[in-house]
Design a protein around this motif. Structure first.
Motif, PDB file in Angstrom:
ATOM      1  N   LEU A  62     -31.838 -58.026 111.291  1.00  0.00           N
ATOM      2  CA  LEU A  62     -32.682 -56.902 111.052  1.00  0.00           C
ATOM      3  C   LEU A  62     -33.798 -57.128 110.069  1.00  0.00           C
ATOM      4  O   LEU A  62     -35.048 -56.847 110.360  1.00  0.00           O
ATOM      5  CB  LEU A  62     -31.755 -55.796 110.311  1.00  0.00           C
ATOM      6  CG  LEU A  62     -30.970 -55.131 111.366  1.00  0.00           C
ATOM      7  CD1 LEU A  62     -29.667 -54.478 110.435  1.00  0.00           C
ATOM      8  CD2 LEU A  62     -31.412 -54.265 112.225  1.00  0.00           C
ATOM      9  N   ASN A  63     -33.675 -58.131 109.163  1.00  0.00           N
ATOM     10  CA  ASN A  63     -34.832 -58.446 108.183  1.00  0.00           C
ATOM     11  C   ASN A  63     -35.622 -59.318 108.876  1.00  0.00           C
ATOM     12  O   ASN A  63     -37.124 -59.468 108.495  1.00  0.00           O
ATOM     13  CB  ASN A  63     -34.409 -58.879 106.898  1.00  0.00           C
ATOM     14  CG  ASN A  63     -33.898 -57.940 105.810  1.00  0.00           C
ATOM     15  OD1 ASN A  63     -34.631 -57.113 105.569  1.00  0.00           O
ATOM     16  ND2 ASN A  63     -32.837 -58.174 105.019  1.00  0.00           N
ATOM     17  N   GLU A 106     -27.577 -58.485 108.971  1.00  0.00           N
ATOM     18  CA  GLU A 106     -28.540 -58.117 107.720  1.00  0.00           C
ATOM     19  C   GLU A 106     -29.906 -59.152 108.175  1.00  0.00           C
ATOM     20  O   GLU A 106     -30.832 -58.623 107.819  1.00  0.00           O
ATOM     21  CB  GLU A 106     -28.024 -58.386 106.368  1.00  0.00           C
ATOM     22  CG  GLU A 106     -28.951 -58.085 105.221  1.00  0.00           C
ATOM     23  CD  GLU A 106     -28.409 -58.968 103.966  1.00  0.00           C
ATOM     24  OE1 GLU A 106     -27.104 -58.832 103.890  1.00  0.00           O
ATOM     25  OE2 GLU A 106     -29.191 -59.548 103.315  1.00  0.00           O
ATOM     26  N   THR A 134     -36.827 -53.490 107.178  1.00  0.00           N
ATOM     27  CA  THR A 134     -36.270 -54.096 105.925  1.00  0.00           C
ATOM     28  C   THR A 134     -34.742 -53.738 105.847  1.00  0.00           C
ATOM     29  O   THR A 134     -34.396 -52.255 106.184  1.00  0.00           O
ATOM     30  CB  THR A 134     -36.932 -53.660 104.628  1.00  0.00           C
ATOM     31  OG1 THR A 134     -37.326 -52.403 104.815  1.00  0.00           O
ATOM     32  CG2 THR A 134     -38.349 -54.475 104.652  1.00  0.00           C
ATOM     33  N   CYS A 135     -33.930 -54.440 105.293  1.00  0.00           N
ATOM     34  CA  CYS A 135     -32.744 -53.832 105.276  1.00  0.00           C
ATOM     35  C   CYS A 135     -31.908 -54.339 103.969  1.00  0.00           C
ATOM     36  O   CYS A 135     -31.965 -55.702 103.663  1.00  0.00           O
ATOM     37  CB  CYS A 135     -31.702 -54.440 106.423  1.00  0.00           C
ATOM     38  SG  CYS A 135     -30.259 -53.833 106.576  1.00  0.00           S
ATOM     39  N   ARG A 165     -39.917 -57.069 103.344  1.00  0.00           N
ATOM     40  CA  ARG A 165     -38.918 -56.498 102.779  1.00  0.00           C
ATOM     41  C   ARG A 165     -39.597 -55.778 101.454  1.00  0.00           C
ATOM     42  O   ARG A 165     -39.323 -54.599 100.990  1.00  0.00           O
ATOM     43  CB  ARG A 165     -37.900 -57.064 102.171  1.00  0.00           C
ATOM     44  CG  ARG A 165     -36.916 -56.459 101.286  1.00  0.00           C
ATOM     45  CD  ARG A 165     -35.766 -57.230 100.901  1.00  0.00           C
ATOM     46  NE  ARG A 165     -34.700 -57.683 101.950  1.00  0.00           N
ATOM     47  CZ  ARG A 165     -33.539 -58.236 101.608  1.00  0.00           C
ATOM     48  NH1 ARG A 165     -33.109 -58.033 100.680  1.00  0.00           N
ATOM     49  NH2 ARG A 165     -32.807 -58.463 102.833  1.00  0.00           N
ATOM     50  N   HIS A 170     -34.866 -44.461 109.058  1.00  0.00           N
ATOM     51  CA  HIS A 170     -33.707 -45.328 109.017  1.00  0.00           C
ATOM     52  C   HIS A 170     -32.759 -45.185 110.276  1.00  0.00           C
ATOM     53  O   HIS A 170     -32.953 -44.420 110.960  1.00  0.00           O
ATOM     54  CB  HIS A 170     -32.910 -45.212 107.616  1.00  0.00           C
ATOM     55  CG  HIS A 170     -33.631 -45.569 106.357  1.00  0.00           C
ATOM     56  ND1 HIS A 170     -34.516 -44.552 105.929  1.00  0.00           N
ATOM     57  CD2 HIS A 170     -33.658 -46.507 105.740  1.00  0.00           C
ATOM     58  CE1 HIS A 170     -34.893 -44.968 104.773  1.00  0.00           C
ATOM     59  NE2 HIS A 170     -34.715 -46.134 104.571  1.00  0.00           N
ATOM     60  N   ARG A 226     -28.422 -45.950 110.939  1.00  0.00           N
ATOM     61  CA  ARG A 226     -27.067 -46.731 110.343  1.00  0.00           C
ATOM     62  C   ARG A 226     -26.389 -47.323 111.428  1.00  0.00           C
ATOM     63  O   ARG A 226     -26.203 -46.842 112.636  1.00  0.00           O
ATOM     64  CB  ARG A 226     -25.995 -45.689 109.771  1.00  0.00           C
ATOM     65  CG  ARG A 226     -24.764 -46.220 109.077  1.00  0.00           C
ATOM     66  CD  ARG A 226     -23.720 -45.248 108.557  1.00  0.00           C
ATOM     67  NE  ARG A 226     -22.958 -44.786 109.679  1.00  0.00           N
ATOM     68  CZ  ARG A 226     -21.691 -44.215 109.424  1.00  0.00           C
ATOM     69  NH1 ARG A 226     -21.224 -43.904 108.398  1.00  0.00           N
ATOM     70  NH2 ARG A 226     -21.004 -44.070 110.872  1.00  0.00           N
ATOM     71  N   PRO A 240     -30.934 -50.060 107.583  1.00  0.00           N
ATOM     72  CA  PRO A 240     -32.180 -50.546 107.688  1.00  0.00           C
ATOM     73  C   PRO A 240     -33.245 -49.669 107.813  1.00  0.00           C
ATOM     74  O   PRO A 240     -33.115 -48.520 108.492  1.00  0.00           O
ATOM     75  CB  PRO A 240     -32.357 -51.561 109.133  1.00  0.00           C
ATOM     76  CG  PRO A 240     -31.202 -51.087 109.895  1.00  0.00           C
ATOM     77  CD  PRO A 240     -30.107 -50.378 109.123  1.00  0.00           C
ATOM     78  N   ARG A 241     -34.517 -49.940 107.202  1.00  0.00           N
ATOM     79  CA  ARG A 241     -35.507 -48.852 107.302  1.00  0.00           C
ATOM     80  C   ARG A 241     -36.633 -49.597 108.281  1.00  0.00           C
ATOM     81  O   ARG A 241     -36.769 -50.692 108.250  1.00  0.00           O
ATOM     82  CB  ARG A 241     -36.359 -48.981 105.885  1.00  0.00           C
ATOM     83  CG  ARG A 241     -37.434 -47.972 105.976  1.00  0.00           C
ATOM     84  CD  ARG A 241     -37.986 -47.719 104.496  1.00  0.00           C
ATOM     85  NE  ARG A 241     -39.218 -46.927 104.769  1.00  0.00           N
ATOM     86  CZ  ARG A 241     -40.159 -46.801 104.054  1.00  0.00           C
ATOM     87  NH1 ARG A 241     -40.094 -47.384 102.710  1.00  0.00           N
ATOM     88  NH2 ARG A 241     -41.378 -46.207 104.394  1.00  0.00           N
ATOM     89  N   GLU A 297     -33.943 -47.187  97.410  1.00  0.00           N
ATOM     90  CA  GLU A 297     -33.668 -48.107  98.275  1.00  0.00           C
ATOM     91  C   GLU A 297     -34.385 -49.530  97.683  1.00  0.00           C
ATOM     92  O   GLU A 297     -33.948 -50.584  97.919  1.00  0.00           O
ATOM     93  CB  GLU A 297     -34.731 -47.943  99.802  1.00  0.00           C
ATOM     94  CG  GLU A 297     -34.675 -48.647 100.925  1.00  0.00           C
ATOM     95  CD  GLU A 297     -34.915 -48.339 102.237  1.00  0.00           C
ATOM     96  OE1 GLU A 297     -35.378 -47.120 102.074  1.00  0.00           O
ATOM     97  OE2 GLU A 297     -34.645 -48.899 103.030  1.00  0.00           O
ATOM     98  N   LEU A 310     -25.012 -51.155 107.790  1.00  0.00           N
ATOM     99  CA  LEU A 310     -26.217 -51.507 107.384  1.00  0.00           C
ATOM    100  C   LEU A 310     -27.027 -50.207 107.601  1.00  0.00           C
ATOM    101  O   LEU A 310     -26.717 -49.634 108.428  1.00  0.00           O
ATOM    102  CB  LEU A 310     -26.735 -52.690 108.094  1.00  0.00           C
ATOM    103  CG  LEU A 310     -26.004 -53.998 107.639  1.00  0.00           C
ATOM    104  CD1 LEU A 310     -26.126 -55.076 108.995  1.00  0.00           C
ATOM    105  CD2 LEU A 310     -26.333 -54.447 106.531  1.00  0.00           C
TER     106      LEU A 310
END
Lengths: 537, 537
Positions: free
Chosen positions: B437-438, B434, B444-445, A2, B505, B507, B456-457, B250, B454
């Motif tokens: 995803l992380n 979350e 990364t979220c 992250r 990203h 959504r 996330p990238r 972000e 959420l």
């Protein structure tokens, strides 16, 4: 992970400005497409900076608003209604402060506001769809008709997950569109495709959607009848187009003559206007005429020849009051002439606000869109999708009015009695008011063959015209305000709808409950006599 | 009488053309004003005829539509959703034809479509208002809670004639606005005026109304966060303005930094843009952050200093999932700084579609409009009145969400249990997704502190980027379509919301029912691993 990514994002962010979106300072073969996507999304900032140098934000005043908004007018909720609301407040605060006991709103086609009761079956189904968890309860059998319970189940089964609280497909719930298409087929005798149906929050947003699609600039014109329903002039103004008028012929019962269309089209084209669409309101608003099928054929032929989109406002299709006239949809007329989906772009607007049901507050309606290319249809869909979907209760109601109870259904008899009672009463009210208006000095009034309005003409004495002018009012607006102040009756001045220059009218609905009509006639007659006595030349 | 007047009308009609409206050939002292009124109504036809000579109507193609419509994009119902619908049809026609059993729509904040149940009390009241004739029946006592019956009576008494099927005041039913204003007062601790409330069919039409009012041309800019909810970019495009982006940071949990606002405002002004308003979405969509009160004060100060209208999208005000954050309305923040109605033009948007109730299909909502002059307010009212009013069920629901059952009401306990159950479950789902995803490679979220999403990238391997480019897709759109094809999970590519150039990203809503979350996590994790294995540089 992250932290690393966050750092990279921050660096990128620091470098990103409005400029960098359009003139990327770090172009690479990999990200041209992203810039392209983003630039499209972010609506490119115009590069012409030759104009005024000071772009600090001016204070928010009327003068700094969108001039199209300022230009727009909407007479049926205009000045006269504000006056009515003020008088109503007066009456509540000080009963007896005016020479009448109540305000009688004849300004707008809003039947239930004047005491018309909703159709029971429709409301039963709506209530059950709003609260489906009572469908299985035994008490419900005693409270609701069997066919309303059955219909609610049918509708719920058409909604994914029975979720009446979910956004639907942007065109509306597919199963409801199937029902509506079947209703159109039954009405017209020609096929209808559920994919052509766009459910909307009443007809107004559908009209706006079409205007938004068709109008590029003030050089695009939309042909509208004069007199017209002011939604059209308002919507055309809001979207920056030009209203191209064609005059209905009052002498022939508000006839729509092709020679007039030709003359006005020619005149508009000579002015540099590209006329894109023809609006026809049938039955007419504010004029109440019902077009003859022969006339409709000529209109279809005219649109075909001139390449015009035919925008058919057919929201009063159930409101016909004379035995010699019938409603024919423009789609049926076009199909019966052999014109198919490829031949003529045609939009039919329908609403749950009108008809015998008059469910204005439910904001339900649809447009049936035929004769457009798939690419154009996709654009209509996109605009619809920006507002997600129309309200589900309105969607359900639109399906119900196109598929009411049938012979053999438990509700059929009571439904028919309610429907016929309303329509027959409206016909009687129309006739009584029409006769009363025609008996007045200097007033003539065509028949209300359909819709909900009378649009009488008054030839004002010069003295009245001068008095109005001295008050900076149009004579019909002056008359309407005098009528309101004297009787509590609210009508809309003809100026709000457009009229042949030098003629004056007002629009009056036929909607007050029948037992009130005699008193209205008396008040109107007395007021008019006094008005004429005051101003007779 | 009728005959004589009809003849005169016909003569006038024969002389009336487009020309005569604007260049009356028979001017007289008496009718100048009529021409003026009519000319205003009929939107003057432009006199410049120096342009193209052929104004015959071109065929209706995409190229002849309003270019603003073509420019508009709306990602949350875009390409990826069309693909999802196609796959869903496949699954229905040929079960087993794809490696998943159902489509899981995580593309849009539509809770009830994924199984969330409506709040019972709200639906009871709606059903009773839809079919008031059962209110007096004894069976109704057994089916409905006592306080829902009482509330329905209260609401009906606030509607003139108890007519839930009538058009209301264009701002909405006054009694319901009173209730909403009281709810705002209770929330903020500062007064709210029912005359400042405009009830609307969801928040979207309210946003359109403000854009329509503020945007005069492409030289008018509206400040929007990037990433943003695409309603804003779509609405700005449709109304022909310019979206002026400011980037959320972000790295600081999608922080809104004043330095960024200043930089972008300066850049836009240098480009010749008059920035008219600042859109803030709090809690954030698609980014899920909740603004700190201190930050909100700086934003208010910035708007005041720069003369910007503050457009506060506060539709997720009930959706807060972390104990350290609280929702503060911008109006409360402005008032607590001592800024009154005269100091800062502020619009707060609220909707019944979000919160714990999630009644998207009801299309209810309102905007609270403060700090505008009476003249500007009148223009907002006029635009509202062109569409007559918003749907009454949505209006009623908007009043209910701002005034739910209170301690002591019969429904209070069940209501609270339903509400808390939904919000606590949403918080758990947000955390689970979350964390999942992380834990993914290159993902990364940030936390979903609020709202329903959420964002996330993903740092894509170059190979994946090249593959996407060869397919003329943005990498995130490519990833989303691969994910959908592999798992049935629908997410929206970040490109649809805007993102810092070079970052990617998607959504994803937190809305699938809780029992489905573990399977979603497994599917997503497996898909992602395979995707990275396929493309890892």
């Amino acid at each position: 992970m992250r932290k690393l990514v966050a750092h990279r994002a921050k660096t990128l962010l620091a470098n990103a400005t409005v400029n960098s979106l359009l003139n990327p300072h770090r172009p690479s073969p990999n990200n041209n497409y992203y810039y392209y996507r983003l630039a499209r999304l972010l609506t490119s900032i115009p590069s012409d900076t030759s104009m005024a140098s000071d772009h600090s934000t001016p204070p928010l005043t009327v003068d700094s608003l969108n001039p199209k908004v300022l230009k727009c007018e909407y007479a049926v909720r205009g000045e006269i209604v504000s006056l009515a609301q003020k008088l109503q407040q007066d009456l509540q605060a000080n009963p007896g402060s005016h020479p009448f006991e109540e305000i009688i709103y004849c300004n707008i086609g809003n039947p239930q506001s004047l005491g018309q009761q909703p159709i029971t079956f429709f409301r039963e189904v709506l209530a059950l769809c709003d609260h489906p968890s009572i469908l299985d309860r035994s008490e419900t059998q005693g409270l609701f008709s069997a066919d309303s319970i059955e219909r609610a189940w049918q509708i719920l089964d058409q909604i994914p997950g029975r979720a009446t609280g979910a956004y639907s497909h942007s065109q509306g719930i597919k199963g409801l569109r199937d029902t509506i298409a079947a209703g159109i087929e039954a009405r017209d005798g020609f096929p209808a495709d559920p994919n052509d149906i766009f459910l909307t929050d009443g007809a107004s947003p559908a009209v706006h959607m079409m205007m938004q699609l068709l109008i590029r600039s003030e050089n695009d014109g939309i042909f509208c009848p004069i007199p017209q329903y002011p939604l059209y002039s308002a919507s055309i103004a809001l979207h920056g187009g030009t209203l191209v008028p064609y005059y209905l012929d009052e002498a022939t019962g508000w006839g729509l003559e092709i020679s007039e269309l030709k003359k006005q089209l020619e005149a508009a084209r000579q002015k540099g206007i590209t006329v894109r669409a023809l609006v026809v309101i049938n039955p007419g608003n504010p004029t109440g005429q019902v077009l003859a099928e022969e006339n409709q054929r000529d209109i279809v032929e005219f649109c075909k020849k001139e390449g015009l989109v035919l925008l058919a406002d057919e929201v009063y299709q159930e409101n016909i009051y004379v035995p010699e006239k019938q409603f024919h949809s423009f789609k049926k007329v076009a199909r019966s002439m052999g014109y198919g989906d490829k031949d003529i772009p045609l939009v039919s607007f329908q609403s749950v606000s009108k008809g015998y049901y008059g469910e204005c507050g439910k904001r339900g309606g649809y447009m049936e869109v035929t004769g457009f290319s798939p690419e154009v249809r996709e654009q209509i869909y996109k605009v619809a999708s920006v507002n997600l979907c129309s309200n589900i209760s309105g969607q359900i109601l639109a399906s119900l009015v196109m598929s009411p109870p049938k012979v053999g259904d438990e509700s059929y008899e009571s439904y028919s009695a309610e429907k016929d009672g309303i329509l027959q009463s409206l016909a009687r009210r129309a006739k009584t008011l029409e006769d009363a208006l025609n008996s007045l000095e200097a007033v003539t009034c065509n028949k209300a063959e359909g819709a909900m309005y009378l649009f009488p003409r008054i030839v004002f004495p010069n003295k009245a015209i001068k008095e109005a002018e001295s008050l900076k009012k149009a004579p019909d607006a002056y008359y309407a305000s005098r009528l309101l102040n004297a009787t509590g009756i609210v009508v809309v001045p003809g100026s709000g709808f457009g009229q042949v220059p030098g003629t004056w009218h007002f629009r009056c609905t036929i909607l007050p409950q029948e037992e009130k009509i005699p008193a209205i006639v008396t008040q109107l007659t007395e007021f008019h006599k006094k008005f004429m006595d005051e101003f007779r030349d």
